[in-house]
Design an enzyme around this catalytic site. Structure first.
Site, PDB file in Angstrom:
ATOM      1  N   ASP A  26      -6.029  -0.259  10.647  1.00 49.54           N
ATOM      2  CA  ASP A  26      -6.100   0.138   9.243  1.00 49.54           C
ATOM      3  C   ASP A  26      -7.366   0.976   9.029  1.00 49.54           C
ATOM      4  O   ASP A  26      -8.476   0.471   9.193  1.00 49.54           O
ATOM      5  CB  ASP A  26      -6.151  -1.139   8.387  1.00 49.54           C
ATOM      6  CG  ASP A  26      -6.155  -0.837   6.904  1.00 49.54           C
ATOM      7  OD1 ASP A  26      -6.389   0.329   6.529  1.00 49.54           O
ATOM      8  OD2 ASP A  26      -5.943  -1.778   6.126  1.00 49.54           O
ATOM      9  N   ARG A  75      -1.566   5.135   6.866  1.00 45.47           N
ATOM     10  CA  ARG A  75      -0.915   5.245   8.179  1.00 45.47           C
ATOM     11  C   ARG A  75       0.548   5.672   8.101  1.00 45.47           C
ATOM     12  O   ARG A  75       0.970   6.606   8.791  1.00 45.47           O
ATOM     13  CB  ARG A  75      -1.021   3.904   8.932  1.00 45.47           C
ATOM     14  CG  ARG A  75      -2.434   3.568   9.339  1.00 45.47           C
ATOM     15  CD  ARG A  75      -2.565   2.120   9.758  1.00 45.47           C
ATOM     16  NE  ARG A  75      -2.417   1.224   8.623  1.00 45.47           N
ATOM     17  CZ  ARG A  75      -2.424  -0.098   8.684  1.00 45.47           C
ATOM     18  NH1 ARG A  75      -2.562  -0.687   9.865  1.00 45.47           N
ATOM     19  NH2 ARG A  75      -2.321  -0.835   7.603  1.00 45.47           N
ATOM     20  N   CYS A 120       3.450   0.456   6.671  1.00 45.13           N
ATOM     21  CA  CYS A 120       2.103  -0.101   6.801  1.00 45.13           C
ATOM     22  C   CYS A 120       1.854  -0.976   5.575  1.00 45.13           C
ATOM     23  O   CYS A 120       2.807  -1.411   4.918  1.00 45.13           O
ATOM     24  CB  CYS A 120       1.049   0.998   6.959  1.00 45.13           C
ATOM     25  SG  CYS A 120       0.910   2.149   5.574  1.00 45.13           S
TER      26      CYS A 120
END
Ligand code: 4NP
Length: 146
Positions: free
Chosen positions: A116, A9, A3
């Protein structure tokens, strides 16, 4: 699992896929395309949602994605399109390009990207967990075949 920051994440994706696969055969790791948080533990909100589902990601340390990762890994999963293009920009040949995938390509969902969650609330982390979990179920099912 890649990420942007490697604190929200991709640490979840690393922990979730590890929880579904045999570490003797499958090596799972995560990294970020940016270097803002190198050496840090995952975000507390990711640690908390993982813990809720019985997965401990608290010991992970943030690192930045680097060119050697193309040689180290067979598949490189990007959480969103921005990460995907940032990784592709580092490739030098077709074999490297072929390793880069969007994580949610593994499942038939109306969304292609893991959003996000950094600037949002805890709900976002639940949603992210659920999306990543579905993709990791599909990956693990395939990888764990004899
Ligand atoms: P991640 O989330 O890419 O899922 O780890 C983010 C973490 C940190 C930042 C952005 C996104 N940041 O701007 O510091």
């Amino acid at each position: 699992m890649v990420c942007l920051g490697n604190i929200c994440r991709s640490p979840l994706a690393e922990g979730i896929l590890k929880s579904k696969t045999d570490s003797q055969h499958i090596f799972v790791d995560s990294a970020g395309t940016a270097g803002y948080h190198i050496g840090n533990n995952p975000d507390q909100r990711s640690v908390a949602v993982a813990k809720k589902y019985g997965i401990d990601i608290s010991g992970q340390r943030c690192r930045k994605f680097n060119y050697d990762d193309f040689a180290q890994f067979d598949i490189i999963y990007a959480m969103d399109l921005s990460n995907y293009y940032d990784i592709l920009a580092l490739t030098n040949d077709r074999s490297e390009i072929a390793k880069v995938k969007l994580l949610l390509e593994e499942v038939a969902l109306p969304v292609r990207e893991v959003p996000d969650p950094y600037y949002g609330g805890t709900d976002g982390f639940e949603q992210v967990f659920e999306l990543i979990n579905q993709a990791c179920d599909a990956i693990a099912k395939r990888l764990n075949l004899p």
